[in-house]
Design a protein around this motif. Sequence first.
Motif, PDB file in Angstrom:
ATOM      1  N   GLY A  79       0.805  -1.228   0.000  1.00 48.99           N
ATOM      2  CA  GLY A  79       0.000   0.000   0.000  1.00 48.99           C
ATOM      3  C   GLY A  79       0.833   1.271   0.000  1.00 48.99           C
ATOM      4  N   ILE A  80       1.999   1.221   0.610  1.00 50.19           N
ATOM      5  CA  ILE A  80       2.901   2.383   0.619  1.00 50.19           C
ATOM      6  C   ILE A  80       3.315   2.716  -0.809  1.00 50.19           C
ATOM      7  N   PHE A  81       3.700   1.696  -1.563  1.00 50.83           N
ATOM      8  CA  PHE A  81       4.118   1.919  -2.948  1.00 50.83           C
ATOM      9  C   PHE A  81       2.920   2.272  -3.831  1.00 50.83           C
ATOM     10  N   HIS A  82       1.801   1.634  -3.588  1.00 53.31           N
ATOM     11  CA  HIS A  82       0.598   1.915  -4.369  1.00 53.31           C
ATOM     12  C   HIS A  82       0.200   3.381  -4.240  1.00 53.31           C
ATOM     13  N   ALA A  83       0.402   3.952  -3.074  1.00 51.41           N
ATOM     14  CA  ALA A  83       0.038   5.344  -2.834  1.00 51.41           C
ATOM     15  C   ALA A  83       1.108   6.343  -3.293  1.00 51.41           C
ATOM     16  N   ALA A  84       2.302   5.874  -3.601  1.00 46.23           N
ATOM     17  CA  ALA A  84       3.400   6.774  -3.971  1.00 46.23           C
ATOM     18  C   ALA A  84       3.180   7.353  -5.366  1.00 46.23           C
ATOM     19  N   GLU A  85       3.342   8.646  -5.489  1.00 48.87           N
ATOM     20  CA  GLU A  85       3.187   9.308  -6.775  1.00 48.87           C
ATOM     21  C   GLU A  85       4.198   8.755  -7.771  1.00 48.87           C
ATOM     22  N   GLY A  86       3.721   8.406  -8.959  1.00 50.71           N
ATOM     23  CA  GLY A  86       4.597   7.939 -10.016  1.00 50.71           C
ATOM     24  C   GLY A  86       4.937   6.467  -9.957  1.00 50.71           C
ATOM     25  N   CYS A  87       4.410   5.736  -8.975  1.00 53.90           N
ATOM     26  CA  CYS A  87       4.689   4.303  -8.853  1.00 53.90           C
ATOM     27  C   CYS A  87       3.577   3.517  -9.552  1.00 53.90           C
ATOM     28  N   HIS A  88       3.995   2.553 -10.375  1.00 60.01           N
ATOM     29  CA  HIS A  88       3.031   1.788 -11.167  1.00 60.01           C
ATOM     30  C   HIS A  88       3.060   0.298 -10.891  1.00 60.01           C
ATOM     31  N   GLY A  89       3.772  -0.142  -9.881  1.00 64.10           N
ATOM     32  CA  GLY A  89       3.756  -1.554  -9.540  1.00 64.10           C
ATOM     33  C   GLY A  89       5.068  -1.999  -8.935  1.00 64.10           C
ATOM     34  N   MET A  90       4.994  -3.112  -8.247  1.00 58.00           N
ATOM     35  CA  MET A  90       6.193  -3.675  -7.622  1.00 58.00           C
ATOM     36  C   MET A  90       6.092  -5.191  -7.628  1.00 58.00           C
ATOM     37  N   ALA A  91       7.250  -5.831  -7.625  1.00 60.77           N
ATOM     38  CA  ALA A  91       7.312  -7.286  -7.589  1.00 60.77           C
ATOM     39  C   ALA A  91       8.531  -7.685  -6.773  1.00 60.77           C
ATOM     40  N   LEU A  92       8.413  -8.780  -6.063  1.00 62.27           N
ATOM     41  CA  LEU A  92       9.522  -9.327  -5.289  1.00 62.27           C
ATOM     42  C   LEU A  92       9.795 -10.730  -5.812  1.00 62.27           C
ATOM     43  N   ALA A  93      11.075 -11.011  -6.112  1.00 65.80           N
ATOM     44  CA  ALA A  93      11.467 -12.329  -6.595  1.00 65.80           C
ATOM     45  C   ALA A  93      12.588 -12.874  -5.728  1.00 65.80           C
ATOM     46  N   ARG A  94      12.475 -14.133  -5.349  1.00 59.26           N
ATOM     47  CA  ARG A  94      13.517 -14.824  -4.591  1.00 59.26           C
ATOM     48  C   ARG A  94      14.513 -15.406  -5.585  1.00 59.26           C
ATOM     49  N   ILE A  95      15.800 -15.240  -5.340  1.00 58.17           N
ATOM     50  CA  ILE A  95      16.832 -15.800  -6.202  1.00 58.17           C
ATOM     51  C   ILE A  95      17.019 -17.259  -5.793  1.00 58.17           C
ATOM     52  N   VAL A  96      16.683 -18.159  -6.666  1.00 59.06           N
ATOM     53  CA  VAL A  96      16.573 -19.582  -6.364  1.00 59.06           C
ATOM     54  C   VAL A  96      17.871 -20.181  -5.830  1.00 59.06           C
ATOM     55  N   ASP A  97      18.986 -19.879  -6.464  1.00 64.54           N
ATOM     56  CA  ASP A  97      20.253 -20.515  -6.100  1.00 64.54           C
ATOM     57  C   ASP A  97      21.016 -19.794  -4.995  1.00 64.54           C
ATOM     58  N   GLN A  98      20.423 -18.752  -4.432  1.00 61.60           N
ATOM     59  CA  GLN A  98      21.113 -17.982  -3.398  1.00 61.60           C
ATOM     60  C   GLN A  98      20.135 -17.674  -2.264  1.00 61.60           C
ATOM     61  N   PRO A  99      19.987 -18.591  -1.312  1.00 63.60           N
ATOM     62  CA  PRO A  99      19.052 -18.361  -0.204  1.00 63.60           C
ATOM     63  C   PRO A  99      19.319 -17.018   0.482  1.00 63.60           C
ATOM     64  N   GLY A 100      18.239 -16.310   0.738  1.00 66.21           N
ATOM     65  CA  GLY A 100      18.354 -15.016   1.401  1.00 66.21           C
ATOM     66  C   GLY A 100      18.573 -13.847   0.452  1.00 66.21           C
ATOM     67  N   ARG A 101      18.566 -14.093  -0.854  1.00 66.34           N
ATOM     68  CA  ARG A 101      18.739 -13.002  -1.829  1.00 66.34           C
ATOM     69  C   ARG A 101      17.460 -12.816  -2.623  1.00 66.34           C
ATOM     70  N   TYR A 102      17.116 -11.549  -2.815  1.00 70.54           N
ATOM     71  CA  TYR A 102      15.870 -11.167  -3.489  1.00 70.54           C
ATOM     72  C   TYR A 102      16.127 -10.037  -4.465  1.00 70.54           C
ATOM     73  N   ARG A 103      15.242  -9.929  -5.455  1.00 72.14           N
ATOM     74  CA  ARG A 103      15.174  -8.762  -6.320  1.00 72.14           C
ATOM     75  C   ARG A 103      13.830  -8.105  -6.098  1.00 72.14           C
TER      76      ARG A 103
END
Length: 99
Positions: A27-51
């Motif tokens: 909701g913070i990002f949804h309300a931010a001016e100029g923001c059009h979406g967000m996604a979180l991805a887990r890096i499969v071969d590196q536990p604890g790393r995300y994009r």
Amino acid sequence: MIIENALITIGADQAEAFERAVSECVGIFHAAEGCHGMALARIVDQPGRYRLLVRWDSKAHHAPQFWESPGFQQWRSRISHFFIETPTLEYNEPVATYF
């Protein structure tokens, strides 16, 4: 349109709590001016790393506009304690989508 591309490293044992915290901040990002979406991805071969990928109208909508907002302070207070190191940040400009 630009895409903020943040590489985030957390303790692998904190994955569930981190993912929940990020989802609670949508909701913070949804309300931010100029923001059009967000996604979180887990890096499969590196536990604890995300994009984290966030679509903005422009780089300025993210920095400095979002960075100087109360929403950014809320975001950081909810997730920064998970960080093992400072996230790496890049801005990408889409060129083409082929399929």
